[in-house]
Structures are given as C-alpha cells and as structure tokens.
Write a protein that holds these residues in place. Structure first.
Motif, mmCIF file in Angstrom:
data_model
loop_
_atom_site.group_PDB
_atom_site.id
_atom_site.type_symbol
_atom_site.label_atom_id
_atom_site.label_comp_id
_atom_site.label_asym_id
_atom_site.label_seq_id
_atom_site.Cartn_x
_atom_site.Cartn_y
_atom_site.Cartn_z
ATOM 1 N N VAL A 1 0.891 -1.164 0.000
ATOM 2 C CA VAL A 1 0.000 0.000 0.000
ATOM 3 C C VAL A 1 0.927 1.210 0.000
ATOM 4 O O VAL A 1 2.113 1.080 0.304
ATOM 5 N N ASP A 2 0.407 2.375 -0.343
ATOM 6 C CA ASP A 2 1.230 3.583 -0.346
ATOM 7 C C ASP A 2 1.436 4.071 1.073
ATOM 8 O O ASP A 2 0.485 4.433 1.745
ATOM 9 N N VAL A 3 2.703 4.056 1.515
ATOM 10 C CA VAL A 3 3.032 4.463 2.874
ATOM 11 C C VAL A 3 3.914 5.700 2.820
ATOM 12 O O VAL A 3 4.920 5.714 2.114
ATOM 13 N N GLY A 4 3.535 6.727 3.551
ATOM 14 C CA GLY A 4 4.320 7.953 3.564
ATOM 15 C C GLY A 4 4.796 8.286 4.962
ATOM 16 O O GLY A 4 4.517 7.577 5.928
ATOM 17 N N GLY A 5 5.517 9.378 5.056
ATOM 18 C CA GLY A 5 5.945 9.892 6.352
ATOM 19 C C GLY A 5 4.959 10.921 6.847
ATOM 20 O O GLY A 5 3.995 11.263 6.167
ATOM 21 N N ALA A 6 5.204 11.423 8.060
ATOM 22 C CA ALA A 6 4.280 12.380 8.666
ATOM 23 C C ALA A 6 4.171 13.665 7.852
ATOM 24 O O ALA A 6 3.116 14.293 7.801
ATOM 25 N N ALA A 7 5.268 14.048 7.178
ATOM 26 C CA ALA A 7 5.276 15.321 6.455
ATOM 27 C C ALA A 7 4.663 15.202 5.059
ATOM 28 O O ALA A 7 4.286 16.195 4.450
ATOM 29 N N ASP A 8 4.547 13.995 4.559
ATOM 30 C CA ASP A 8 4.034 13.762 3.213
ATOM 31 C C ASP A 8 2.560 13.397 3.338
ATOM 32 O O ASP A 8 2.222 12.337 3.835
ATOM 33 N N GLU A 9 1.669 14.278 2.898
ATOM 34 C CA GLU A 9 0.250 14.056 3.167
ATOM 35 C C GLU A 9 -0.491 13.361 2.041
ATOM 36 O O GLU A 9 -1.703 13.291 2.032
ATOM 37 N N SER A 10 0.250 12.817 1.081
ATOM 38 C CA SER A 10 -0.404 12.273 -0.111
ATOM 39 C C SER A 10 -0.793 10.799 0.006
ATOM 40 O O SER A 10 -1.468 10.275 -0.862
ATOM 41 N N THR A 11 -0.351 10.125 1.044
ATOM 42 C CA THR A 11 -0.606 8.683 1.096
ATOM 43 C C THR A 11 -1.660 8.332 2.147
ATOM 44 O O THR A 11 -1.746 8.987 3.186
ATOM 45 N N PRO A 12 -2.461 7.306 1.891
ATOM 46 C CA PRO A 12 -3.502 6.919 2.857
ATOM 47 C C PRO A 12 -2.949 6.199 4.086
ATOM 48 O O PRO A 12 -3.634 6.078 5.097
ATOM 49 N N TRP A 13 -1.732 5.710 4.002
ATOM 50 C CA TRP A 13 -1.135 4.980 5.120
ATOM 51 C C TRP A 13 0.120 5.704 5.582
ATOM 52 O O TRP A 13 0.767 6.402 4.813
ATOM 53 N N ILE A 14 0.481 5.478 6.821
ATOM 54 C CA ILE A 14 1.637 6.156 7.399
ATOM 55 C C ILE A 14 2.372 5.164 8.299
ATOM 56 O O ILE A 14 1.768 4.246 8.856
ATOM 57 N N ARG A 15 3.694 5.346 8.417
ATOM 58 C CA ARG A 15 4.437 4.450 9.308
ATOM 59 C C ARG A 15 4.473 5.034 10.708
ATOM 60 O O ARG A 15 4.503 6.255 10.895
ATOM 61 N N LEU A 16 4.477 4.126 11.681
ATOM 62 C CA LEU A 16 4.436 4.536 13.079
ATOM 63 C C LEU A 16 5.242 3.499 13.859
ATOM 64 O O LEU A 16 5.183 2.307 13.551
ATOM 65 N N GLY A 17 5.996 3.961 14.861
ATOM 66 C CA GLY A 17 6.802 3.029 15.638
ATOM 67 C C GLY A 17 5.949 2.218 16.608
ATOM 68 O O GLY A 17 4.962 2.718 17.146
ATOM 69 N N ALA A 18 6.333 0.968 16.831
ATOM 70 C CA ALA A 18 5.628 0.125 17.787
ATOM 71 C C ALA A 18 6.620 -0.812 18.454
ATOM 72 O O ALA A 18 7.700 -1.072 17.929
ATOM 73 N N VAL A 19 6.222 -1.306 19.618
ATOM 74 C CA VAL A 19 7.086 -2.206 20.373
ATOM 75 C C VAL A 19 6.656 -3.645 20.099
ATOM 76 O O VAL A 19 5.506 -4.015 20.314
ATOM 77 N N PHE A 20 7.597 -4.453 19.650
ATOM 78 C CA PHE A 20 7.319 -5.839 19.311
ATOM 79 C C PHE A 20 7.564 -6.743 20.517
ATOM 80 O O PHE A 20 8.086 -6.317 21.547
ATOM 81 N N VAL A 21 7.158 -8.003 20.358
ATOM 82 C CA VAL A 21 7.274 -9.000 21.426
ATOM 83 C C VAL A 21 8.684 -9.071 22.008
ATOM 84 O O VAL A 21 8.867 -9.232 23.206
ATOM 85 N N ASP A 22 9.686 -8.938 21.147
ATOM 86 C CA ASP A 22 11.073 -9.058 21.607
ATOM 87 C C ASP A 22 11.613 -7.755 22.198
ATOM 88 O O ASP A 22 12.783 -7.663 22.520
ATOM 89 N N GLY A 23 10.733 -6.743 22.312
ATOM 90 C CA GLY A 23 11.162 -5.478 22.894
ATOM 91 C C GLY A 23 11.715 -4.493 21.878
ATOM 92 O O GLY A 23 11.973 -3.338 22.211
#
Ligand SMILES: [Zn+2]
Length: 118
Positions: A81-103
């Motif tokens: 899917v089209d993933v952009g950054g916070a400053a790029d407003e053209s994409t419907p999806w955005i990346r975001l940090g998350a904590v996984f099972v392994d920390g």
C-alpha cells in the motif's frame, strides 16, 4: 477478546509449491486470509512524534494469528500500500513506531486518518 491480549510480531513468508503465503512465525499457520487492519493497543506504540494517536487502539496493516494471539504487522517496505511519512500528506497509510514482542521498536503501517498532528 480484548485487543490488549494481542502482541506484535512480523509475519513470515512460507511456500507451498510455487505459492508464497504469509504465516505465523510461532505456529507456522497460514494467516493470509486474515489480511486487514487489526486493532493494536496504543500502549504498544513508540516514537509517535511528530504525530499522535488518540484513543486506545489503532488499526495496523497486517494479519492475525488467533491461536497465538499475535498481530502480525507488515513492515512498511512490504505493505503493498502507499506508505508515507508524517510530512508527506499524499498517502492513505503512514508508518508509526511500535514495540514488538522481543522489545524491539520497529515501524508498523497505520491509516493516516487515525493519526493527528501534535
Ligand atoms: Zn500462530
């Protein structure tokens, strides 16, 4: 069942003859049919600057293994899917940090409409 019961991992790729499919890294089950945007508790998020998420959950692009209670969150580079950054407003999806099972803290892919500027 509460979204808080589910923890984050990445899906793995497996092969059945020439068909590639997404699988759970723990039980190896084929999770392809669950592709969607399952709810992730916002308490599993990390590094939200310069955006924030309101509410207790956010939908992340990925799969679910119900047996293992994992949300298998797809990496931005693999999301198809089209993933952009916070400053790029053209994409419907955005990346975001998350904590996984392994920390580890790694990016997941979430709908832009579910995040807000700080
Ligand atoms: Zn599993």
């Amino acid at each position: 069942m509460s979204a808080a019961d589910y923890r984050l991992r990445r899906p793995i790729a497996r092969w059945d003859d020439d068909r590639k499919y997404a699988a759970c890294p723990r039980c190896q089950a084929d999770v392809s049919a669950s592709l969607g945007a399952p709810s992730v508790p916002t308490l599993r998020l990390a590094n939200q600057n310069p955006i924030r998420v309101d509410g207790e959950t956010i939908n992340a692009r990925g799969y679910i293994c119900e047996a293992c209670r994992y949300i298998l969150a797809i990496a931005p580079a693999a999301a198809v899917v089209d993933v952009g950054g916070a400053a790029d407003e053209s994409t419907p999806w955005i990346r975001l940090g998350a904590v996984f099972v392994d920390g580890s803290k790694r990016p997941i892919v979430v709908p832009r409409r579910e995040v807000r500027p700080r």
